[in-house]
Scaffold this motif. Structure first.
Motif, PDB file in Angstrom:
ATOM      1  N   GLU A 288       3.109   2.567   1.955  1.00  9.30           N
ATOM      2  CA  GLU A 288       3.134   3.371   3.173  1.00  9.30           C
ATOM      3  C   GLU A 288       4.468   4.083   3.339  1.00  9.30           C
ATOM      4  OE1 GLU A 288       2.287   0.512   6.121  1.00  9.30           O
ATOM      5  OE2 GLU A 288       0.146   0.514   5.747  1.00  9.30           O
TER       6      GLU A 288
ATOM      7  N   ASN B 159       0.822  -1.207   0.000  1.00  9.82           N
ATOM      8  CA  ASN B 159       0.000   0.000   0.000  1.00  9.82           C
ATOM      9  C   ASN B 159       0.862   1.266   0.000  1.00  9.82           C
ATOM     10  OD1 ASN B 159       0.939  -0.068   2.574  1.00  9.82           O
ATOM     11  ND2 ASN B 159      -1.054  -0.227   3.555  1.00  9.82           N
TER      12      ASN B 159
ATOM     13  N   MET C 231       1.016   3.799  -8.037  1.00 14.05           N
ATOM     14  CA  MET C 231       1.388   3.624  -6.629  1.00 14.05           C
ATOM     15  C   MET C 231       2.457   4.627  -6.220  1.00 14.05           C
ATOM     16  SD  MET C 231       1.230  -0.398  -5.753  1.00 14.05           S
ATOM     17  CE  MET C 231       1.681  -0.088  -4.056  1.00 14.05           C
TER      18      MET C 231
ATOM     19  N   GLU D  47      -1.436   6.516  -5.012  1.00 16.06           N
ATOM     20  CA  GLU D  47      -2.781   5.968  -5.199  1.00 16.06           C
ATOM     21  C   GLU D  47      -2.861   4.568  -4.607  1.00 16.06           C
ATOM     22  OE1 GLU D  47      -5.696   4.765  -8.915  1.00 16.06           O
ATOM     23  OE2 GLU D  47      -4.197   6.320  -9.204  1.00 16.06           O
ATOM     24  N   ARG D  48      -3.966   4.284  -3.930  1.00 16.71           N
ATOM     25  CA  ARG D  48      -4.216   2.935  -3.410  1.00 16.71           C
ATOM     26  C   ARG D  48      -4.952   2.150  -4.473  1.00 16.71           C
ATOM     27  NH1 ARG D  48      -3.593   2.083   2.192  1.00 16.71           N
ATOM     28  NH2 ARG D  48      -4.885   0.264   1.864  1.00 16.71           N
TER      29      ARG D  48
END
Length: 107
Positions: free
Chosen positions: A19, A17, A88, A92-93
């Protein structure tokens, strides 16, 4: 301190994701996506169902169409990995079944 896997280390320490502030290696994802369509989805985009579906489609495509089927599916996998890596990197998820032609609607 948690030890990272070799794949994560090769891929600049990116999580599915995104992070961390580290960016995905778009070129690496594109090459892997061409030769093993679906693998970037499984490893880095957290799209396990989509990834295994693409791997299955690759096997079936090879059995039915042999080389031509793998070229077409390989190009599809490379484009998908390239586009999703760039998305990504922009933060963006991705949904489970997001493909390169899908865009998340802005709210």
């Amino acid at each position: 301190m948690k030890q990272r896997s070799k794949v994560t280390a090769i891929y600049n320490g990116c999580t599915s994701n995104n992070e961390s502030n580290k960016k995905l290696n778009v070129t690496f994802a594109t090459i892997i996506g061409y030769f093993l369509p679906g693998l970037p989805s499984i490893l880095w985009f957290n799209q396990k169902k989509k990834g295994w579906s693409l791997i299955g489609l690759t096997v079936v495509g090879f059995l039915i169409f042999q080389i031509f089927g793998n070229i077409v599916i390989g190009v599809f996998g490379a484009v998908d990995a390239y586009q999703l890596s760039n998305r990504m990197n922009k933060g963006e998820r991705l949904d489970e079944w997001a493909f390169f032609w899908n865009r998340r609607k802005s709210s």
